[in-house]
Design a protein around this motif. Structure first.
Motif, PDB file in Angstrom:
ATOM      1  N   ASP A  18       0.847  -1.184   0.000  1.00 52.70           N
ATOM      2  CA  ASP A  18       0.000   0.000   0.000  1.00 52.70           C
ATOM      3  C   ASP A  18       0.888   1.241   0.000  1.00 52.70           C
ATOM      4  N   LYS A  19       2.197   1.045  -0.286  1.00 48.32           N
ATOM      5  CA  LYS A  19       3.113   2.178  -0.144  1.00 48.32           C
ATOM      6  C   LYS A  19       2.734   3.337  -1.061  1.00 48.32           C
ATOM      7  N   GLY A  20       2.404   3.026  -2.323  1.00 46.10           N
ATOM      8  CA  GLY A  20       2.064   4.094  -3.266  1.00 46.10           C
ATOM      9  C   GLY A  20       0.802   4.834  -2.859  1.00 46.10           C
ATOM     10  N   GLN A  21      -0.204   4.085  -2.442  1.00 45.68           N
ATOM     11  CA  GLN A  21      -1.473   4.724  -2.073  1.00 45.68           C
ATOM     12  C   GLN A  21      -1.344   5.515  -0.773  1.00 45.68           C
ATOM     13  N   LEU A  22      -0.639   4.938   0.204  1.00 46.18           N
ATOM     14  CA  LEU A  22      -0.362   5.651   1.463  1.00 46.18           C
ATOM     15  C   LEU A  22       0.350   6.969   1.158  1.00 46.18           C
ATOM     16  N   PHE A  23       1.303   6.895   0.209  1.00 50.14           N
ATOM     17  CA  PHE A  23       2.149   8.048  -0.090  1.00 50.14           C
ATOM     18  C   PHE A  23       1.366   9.202  -0.721  1.00 50.14           C
ATOM     19  N   THR A  24       0.236   8.918  -1.376  1.00 54.36           N
ATOM     20  CA  THR A  24      -0.549  10.019  -1.960  1.00 54.36           C
ATOM     21  C   THR A  24      -0.935  11.021  -0.861  1.00 54.36           C
ATOM     22  N   HIS A  25      -1.316  10.509   0.311  1.00 56.44           N
ATOM     23  CA  HIS A  25      -1.717  11.405   1.404  1.00 56.44           C
ATOM     24  C   HIS A  25      -0.509  12.113   2.012  1.00 56.44           C
ATOM     25  N   VAL A  26       0.593  11.385   2.157  1.00 48.90           N
ATOM     26  CA  VAL A  26       1.804  12.003   2.696  1.00 48.90           C
ATOM     27  C   VAL A  26       2.243  13.150   1.781  1.00 48.90           C
ATOM     28  N   LYS A  27       2.173  12.914   0.495  1.00 49.24           N
ATOM     29  CA  LYS A  27       2.618  13.939  -0.455  1.00 49.24           C
ATOM     30  C   LYS A  27       1.616  15.097  -0.526  1.00 49.24           C
ATOM     31  N   ALA A  28       0.343  14.821  -0.308  1.00 49.57           N
ATOM     32  CA  ALA A  28      -0.642  15.909  -0.232  1.00 49.57           C
ATOM     33  C   ALA A  28      -0.340  16.792   0.982  1.00 49.57           C
TER      34      ALA A  28
END
Lengths: 452, 452
Positions: free
Chosen positions: B113-123
């Motif tokens: 889920d690293k890519g999907q988790l990262f969408t929020h971190v990057k937001a």
């Protein structure tokens, strides 16, 4: 124990040192090195024409000594290859670093067949060192592919008829009931070993997303395996029993009288409860009746913890033990028909043959059997019994059918020797008695020919 | 592509670099190092109270920013642990050495889920770097045990109620139909993962000597597995379907209208033919109906060639996907009852639970779902559809039941992302749109609270 005999044990240890596992490609060089070592032993003790003969896989070791005109020629067969060793963690000592404990030498191949093969080599060494020659003509043929069905040996034997001419053959690759009770084996089961693979979608997929939507090849393989036996422990492949020879009440009665007791067989197996074909004793099930074993299965995730996948394939190693008059080629066809009739259309099923051998019954009326019985009496102080064995030695059928040479099956291994399992071992008492038996055997063959 | 976004991809690559396989003990340090790396990322972008919290197995990563009084608090959940990688030889690139090819980043965990988790971190990084603060209060909770059933998270959540108080939660660990069609997931399957082991005699024994005499634990295991489904593709464990919720005709009609087409699901699976429970579409079988998969099986000889043994044991990993109102504890009991009723007395059967999670349905009427729909429209230019998913996220039930926090399930992965299989990947287009979606989502939550 004489010094000579102590030395024999350390040499057997050196023989067992070679990890000559014929089934595993990574041990190819080990098998070859073991063959070369064995060839050197034969040369050293005095045999001639020593030859390490390449085959497509693992070499044959041949040697002879043919300077006894008027005396019979004995073909001695054995195999120097061994079974794989896993599960490794159950061994009390490394399988190729043999130890001696309480009268047994422990190591892979100690009894199957390095130790038993060595009894004859050491008997020959005795003759050469004490009498400068054996009392009869000798041909040795030791192979490195017995545990994988002897494919190279069969090819080589078909192409080399003359070299193998002999009056009789001895094979020591079987069990006797105990250290006190020798036995001559008269019946061996045949064998058919296969690998069956069920394949579904092209790769492992998420079982959350696709679970319940695609057919799982592990399910398919399990359903095929579950279909192979009925509730009476019989093999439920149509036609499977059609060629099975019915044994006479006399033979079954003799087997019951002299054979291992059911409770003892069960004890040796380590299982708490028996299982198998209804209507036959445990001893009969393991000798004169056919059987089917799944030797291994794998598919999907093998590591720790869970993994949410539907795997793309699964495979199993399945082997039959066959009895007269079953033919492995015919049984293969019946198996293929059965599997393809029941396999669901969602999976592809492929079957690869790994090894095959015909079952065999040997005659008990030839002079070599008489000599073996004499030798056993001398070395063990006990008349041998006659046993049906559950094991398979592919060469025996070839020797009998192709060369018309009578075979005597003279074993020295014990039921508790853990053959094919962890902690394989060989009784040193049987090793020494085996050497003596072989010495008396050759002696009697020489004497009998003088008297005739 | 802006430079900022290029940089995001290389950071996602660095995140995927960690072999954070939670199921495998040898990767314990890798999981921990991944958690520390993730914690540092959160600290760097501006979050506070960053804490890498040890559990019995793998750490939780917590961080918050709570300086927006009057604004809602959003709990962002994700997981940084990944599935095992075998079969390794089917990967086009090493699974932890990600490559970018034709618009996808390939690597284990890229989408799950690293890519999907990262969408929020990057937001969040966007907000901190452009606006110096997010528009709402934020709590991040990223775990390292999702793929093994979240045991530590459940313990920690029960003991730390206050920290997790929030007005809503977002979870991005699911699929949308395509890059053009976003979707909000409203239903997840539960899960029960087990390892079942059949044990016979104490060690592997010779199948020539003992074949047909002892019951083979591989046979036993296969018979158990073969007994788990009937001919209609239904699970044949007594009582298994008793608690399965019947879905309304209206829901099934909506599913048929907006859900993935059966042919497309089959295409994505890579299977040639479908399979499963009669009376339901492929889409329904994979979402609102329960399923049972054998994820792996092993027993006996696994190497090359034949090996003539009856193995002493065999085991399989079996997992259920459960639907409302099935309870994993109850299903476990039904499974145990079934297995013990059919297992023959010759073998011992043990069952070890590896993971469990309740199925869940989330409400679609809360303001977080409205905000998610708005965000998807802005970032994807398309109204989201509402999907039932076949996957499982143990946390979702915990958040809803224990904390009474509404959850919105907003996914960015594609059906062709090979989650759990070889060559897992994540669409870079979806990565960028995911970041935009998360930015709009937080923006709308802030706006909605101002207007109310």
């Amino acid at each position: 124990m004489s010094n000579k005999f102590r030395f024999f044990v350390s040499e057997l240890g050196a023989f067992v040192n070679f990890p000559s596992i014929s089934a595993q490609p990574q041990h190819r060089e080990d098998v070859k090195n073991c063959a070369i070592w064995l060839g050197r032993q034969l040369l050293k003790i005095g045999l001639e024409h020593v030859n390490v003969i390449p085959t497509r896989k693992h070499p044959l070791v041949y040697a002879d000594w043919l300077h006894a005109p008027g005396k019979p020629t004995l073909l001695i067969y054995g195999h120097y290859d061994v079974q794989p060793v896993d599960p490794l963690n159950e061994w009390i000592a490394p399988p190729f670093n043999p130890i001696v404990r309480e009268g047994f030498i422990y190591g892979r191949g100690a009894s199957d067949d390095k130790g038993q093969l060595f009894t004859h080599v050491k008997a020959l060494e005795y003759y050469f060192s004490i009498h400068r020659r054996p009392p009869i003509n000798i041909k040795c043929l030791f192979e490195g592919e017995e545990e994988i069905g002897s494919p190279g040996l069969e090819e080589w034997m078909s192409a080399n008829h003359l070299n193998l001419k002999a009056d009789g053959a001895v094979v020591s690759d079987m069990r006797i009931p105990s250290t006190e009770q020798p036995a001559i084996t008269y019946s061996l089961r045949g064998m058919l070993a296969m690998e069956i693979t069920a394949t579904g979608q092209k790769q492992d997929i998420h079982s959350g997303t696709f679970g319940g939507v695609v057919y799982n090849p592990i399910h398919g393989l399990c359903e095929i395996i579950a279909s192979l036996h009925d509730e009476d422990g019989r093999i439920s492949i149509p036609g499977f029993y059609d060629s099975v020879l019915d044994r006479s009440p006399k033979e079954r009665k003799y087997m019951k009288a002299v054979g291992q007791k059911d409770a003892d067989i069960l004890h040796d197996s380590g299982a708490a409860l028996p299982w198998g074909e209804k209507g036959f004793s445990v001893y009969e099930r393991s000798t004169i009746r056919p059987s089917l074993s799944v030797n291994g299965i794998k598919g999907g995730y093998q590591g720790d913890g869970p993994k949410a996948i539907v795997p793309s394939s699964a495979s199993a190693k399945i082997s039959f033990r066959l009895v007269p008059e079953q033919n492995p080629k015919h049984i293969e066809q019946l198996f293929r028909n059965h599997v393809h009739a029941i396999a669901p259309e969602q999976i592809q099923v492929s079957i690869k043959i790994l090894a095959g051998a015909k079952p065999v019954v040997v005659s008990l009326t030839n002079p070599f059997v008489q000599a073996a019985a004499y030798a056993y009496r001398q070395a063990f102080g006990q008349q041998p019994i006659f046993l049906a064995s559950g094991g398979t030695i592919p060469i025996v059928n070839l020797i009998q059918e192709q060369f018309n040479i009578p075979v005597v099956l003279m074993g020295f291994a014990l039921p508790t020797d853990n053959m094919h399992g962890p902690n394989e071992r060989f009784s040193l008492a049987n090793f020494y008695r085996g050497i003596l038996t072989s010495i008396y055997f050759m002696h009697d063959l020489a004497e009998a020919s003088s008297n005739s």
